[in-house]
Design a protein around this motif. Sequence first.
Motif, mmCIF file in Angstrom:
data_model
loop_
_atom_site.group_PDB
_atom_site.id
_atom_site.type_symbol
_atom_site.label_atom_id
_atom_site.label_comp_id
_atom_site.label_asym_id
_atom_site.label_seq_id
_atom_site.Cartn_x
_atom_site.Cartn_y
_atom_site.Cartn_z
ATOM 1 N N UNK A 33 23.196 68.488 37.318
ATOM 2 C CA UNK A 33 22.920 67.048 37.351
ATOM 3 C C UNK A 33 23.932 66.343 38.243
ATOM 4 N N UNK A 34 25.190 66.763 38.156
ATOM 5 C CA UNK A 34 26.225 66.134 38.967
ATOM 6 C C UNK A 34 26.106 66.443 40.444
ATOM 7 N N UNK A 35 25.585 67.636 40.778
ATOM 8 C CA UNK A 35 25.500 68.052 42.169
ATOM 9 C C UNK A 35 24.203 67.627 42.850
ATOM 10 N N UNK A 36 23.128 67.514 42.092
ATOM 11 C CA UNK A 36 21.815 67.278 42.689
ATOM 12 C C UNK A 36 21.205 65.967 42.191
ATOM 13 N N UNK A 37 20.990 65.005 43.059
ATOM 14 C CA UNK A 37 20.308 63.768 42.653
ATOM 15 C C UNK A 37 18.894 64.015 42.138
ATOM 16 N N UNK A 38 18.240 65.052 42.658
ATOM 17 C CA UNK A 38 16.869 65.354 42.216
ATOM 18 C C UNK A 38 16.887 65.832 40.768
ATOM 19 N N UNK A 39 17.783 66.769 40.464
ATOM 20 C CA UNK A 39 17.899 67.253 39.079
ATOM 21 C C UNK A 39 18.310 66.122 38.155
#
Length: 197
Positions: free
Chosen positions: A28-34
């Motif tokens: 969640x922290x690394x991917x805006x999509x997730x």
Amino acid sequence: MHVGISVGRAMLAFVLAVIAGIPLGVMIGLSPIVAGLIDPFVQFLRPLPKLALIPLVILWFGIGEFSKVFLIFLSASLSIVVGSAAAVANVRRQQLRAGRALGAHGFALFRHVMLPLMAPELFVTVRLSLGIGWTTLIAAEMIAADSGLGWMSVNAAAYLRTDIVMLGIVLLGLTGYALDLAIVGLQRWITPWAGRG
């Protein structure tokens, strides 16, 4: 016996919560999509009082071990997800640029730069989540169990055994404190650099 049963339930659920919660929070922290797909559900479920879910969990899964493990897993993992995502967000861009300048890219950047920077905050999150999960488990044992410290205290209260109720309270506090000390010791061993600069 009751201490061992409660600790066993708590540790099983908590290990599962850490295994599932930290990777999900990092994603969640690394991917805006997730983050866009999962974070709304996490933020919706996290403020819900987990004790309010006990009747529903009993209806779905009965009063067996799975229902209690599921409740503590749910209460602990949601906090771990949020804390892990926040730990990723707190890694400064300058530190990432420094890592790339030294030749770290991809997984190496995560392993040697991001993870050491995130680890102290992850341990703080794990400690807080352990307290939340322990409280949830004891409450579940008070309502839907035939063993454990929570059940022992409620059963003693039904027979007006104040001494056993007080013993249960002391054991709950000491066991929770011992579990917290174990996490602190693990943190000092794994992240000896934390707090040194």
